[in-house]
Design an enzyme around this catalytic site. Structure first.
Site, PDB file in Angstrom:
ATOM      1  CG  ASP A   1     -84.872 -51.355  -4.911  1.00  0.00           C
ATOM      2  OD1 ASP A   1     -85.107 -50.565  -3.990  1.00  0.00           O
ATOM      3  OD2 ASP A   1     -83.753 -51.854  -5.112  1.00  0.00           O
TER       4      ASP A   1
ATOM      5  CD  GLU B   1     -78.196 -50.396  -3.142  1.00  0.00           C
ATOM      6  OE1 GLU B   1     -78.175 -51.353  -2.365  1.00  0.00           O
ATOM      7  OE2 GLU B   1     -78.990 -49.430  -3.015  1.00  0.00           O
TER       8      GLU B   1
END
Length: 452
Positions: A126, A318
């Site tokens: 990420d 998320e």
């Protein structure tokens, strides 16, 4: 292996007999030999007796598959001690040097992307803490610096001045006693609401030779703004933490009151992660959007340390995002967009406490893209909403893994079915191309010939 510098030889010569290795940091890098033929073991690193990093890695006891590194240039002159699950002989194979082992092969590997960001070595996923500040786009990212597989989540750090060419910097955040460093965001605290800004007193300015007129003036009560990072620490459960930087993200100090949010008991879930933080100027307060169990919770704060849950929007998973954007055809028509890691999003309204969808959930699909994040603190005159996504693409046995996709501008466009979020490569990608020919009114045969 490349030749060892004098500093590297010094490290090998200071092995103690008790499976601890201590040495003075005199060089730019520590190089780690990695072999996937051995099991992972823990290596603890302390600097001048204080914890620096504790990670698991596959230290080679023979020939290395590849070498990874940690930039320790900011620690020169300090004493580092290595200990853990490996013998002193294996720990002694860690090399201190002013060059990275096998550096001549970097970015020349068979599968290495050339205009998508990849870390020099190790795993990335990420993007974190995307922020524009002082002419630079900063990108932090989930990173295992010791291996091409997921583990040991740190925050890596790179910057760019054009969103295309990136310079990798030393690691920003290391795992600590609260947990490993999971995803989050960054912001600038211009009003010193968290109290971490650098404020220079009149006596300090006088001592460094400021002019009399400068000394007599009152110092800015907000001072030099701190860059703040909000991240999830992952251990037995997930908690939210904060750190601050006075040198534009190069070094960080973790807030001594961490964690600032500990909500796993409330939700009866360990899935409480990935804080997105921004200032809601209309309300004069800060907003955190946090993924908790089955959706995104919106928190409010006035001091960035104490947070109160205000509302919850189900249906997301998320890496939450919440941002304001104008319609492409009418920028004055403003809307808010909430999304999750998989690219699902809703368009709606936001009053600083509650997000109210105006329609159903859509998907801004981008192939391998996951965990997109937008840049904070963009210049007002720019006006763009720019995102970067992790490309879930593997690179086989390469000494790196994971890639960032090209930055994309987000626009709200009107379609026959209503407003939709659309993605466009940022204008800066044009810098990657060189015009070699142009023509008009071609036949198919002429066009094919020209393309050759």
């Amino acid at each position: 292996m490349k030749r060892l510098s004098a500093a590297a030889i010094l490290l090998l010569a200071t092995i103690s007999a008790n499976a601890d290795v201590s040495f003075r940091i005199r060089s730019h890098y520590l190089n780690f030999p990695i072999s996937h033929k051995v099991d992972r073991g823990r290596v603890n690193m302390t600097v001048d007796g204080k914890p620096f990093c504790s990670s698991v890695m596959r230290l080679a006891d023979g020939e290395a598959d590849y070498w990874t590194f940690v930039d320790v240039s900011l620690l020169k002159g300090k004493t580092m001690t290595l200990s853990g699950d490996f013998s002193d002989e294996v720990l002694g194979r860690i090399v201190q040097s002013d060059e990275r082992v096998d550096e001549e092969s970097y970015y020349k590997e068979a599968l290495r992307p050339q205009y998508h960001f990849t870390a020099s070595r190790g795993w990335i996923n990420d993007p974190n803490g995307l922020i524009w500040h002082n002419g630079r786009y900063h990108m932090f990212f989930q990173h295992n610096p010791f291996e091409r597989e997921w583990e040991n989540m740190h925050w890596g750090h790179a910057y760019s001045e054009d969103l295309i060419h990136w310079t990798e910097l030393p690691l920003a955040l290391h795992p600590d006693h609260i947990g490993t460093m999971f995803s989050g965001t960054a912001t600038m605290d211009y009003l010193n609401e968290a109290g971490f800004n650098e404020i220079e007193s009149r006596s300090t300015r006088k001592s460094r030779g400021s002019r009399t007129s400068d000394v007599s003036a009152s110092p800015d009560p907000a001072g030099k703004p701190a860059m703040l990072a909000f991240y999830t620490a992952d251990k037995e459960w997930e908690t939210q933490c904060m750190a601050y930087s006075h040198d534009e993200g190069l070094t960080w100090t973790k807030y001594e009151g961490n964690p600032i949010i500990n909500s796993h008991e409330r939700w009866q879930s360990r899935d409480t992660r990935d804080p997105k933080v921004f200032r809601y100027d209309k309300g004069g307060h800060w907003v955190m959007v946090l993924n908790e169990r089955d959706g995104h919770t919106i928190y409010n704060s006035t001091d960035l340390r104490n947070w109160t849950a205000m509302s919850h929007q189900t249906g997301f998973w998320e890496c939450p995002e919440l941002f304001e954007i104008g319609e492409d055809a009418d920028p004055s028509a403003r809307h808010w967009v909430m999304w999750g890691a998989s690219g699902t999003y809703m368009i709606g309204d936001f009053d600083g406490k509650t997000f109210t969808p105006s329609g159903g959930k859509r998907c801004n699909y981008n192939g391998s893209a996951y965990a997109c994040q937008t840049f904070a603190n963009m210049p007002e005159e720019d006006g763009r909403v720019i995102k970067i996504a992790w490309g879930r693409i593997g690179f086989g046995d390469s000494p790196f893994n994971g890639v960032m996709l090209l930055p994309q501008e987000q626009k709200l466009v009107m379609t026959p079915d209503g407003l939709r979020l659309a993605s466009y490569p940022v204008a800066e990608t044009e810098n990657l191309f060189e015009k070699v020919a142009s023509a008009t009114d071609l036949t198919q045969a002429e066009a094919n010939e020209l393309l050759k």
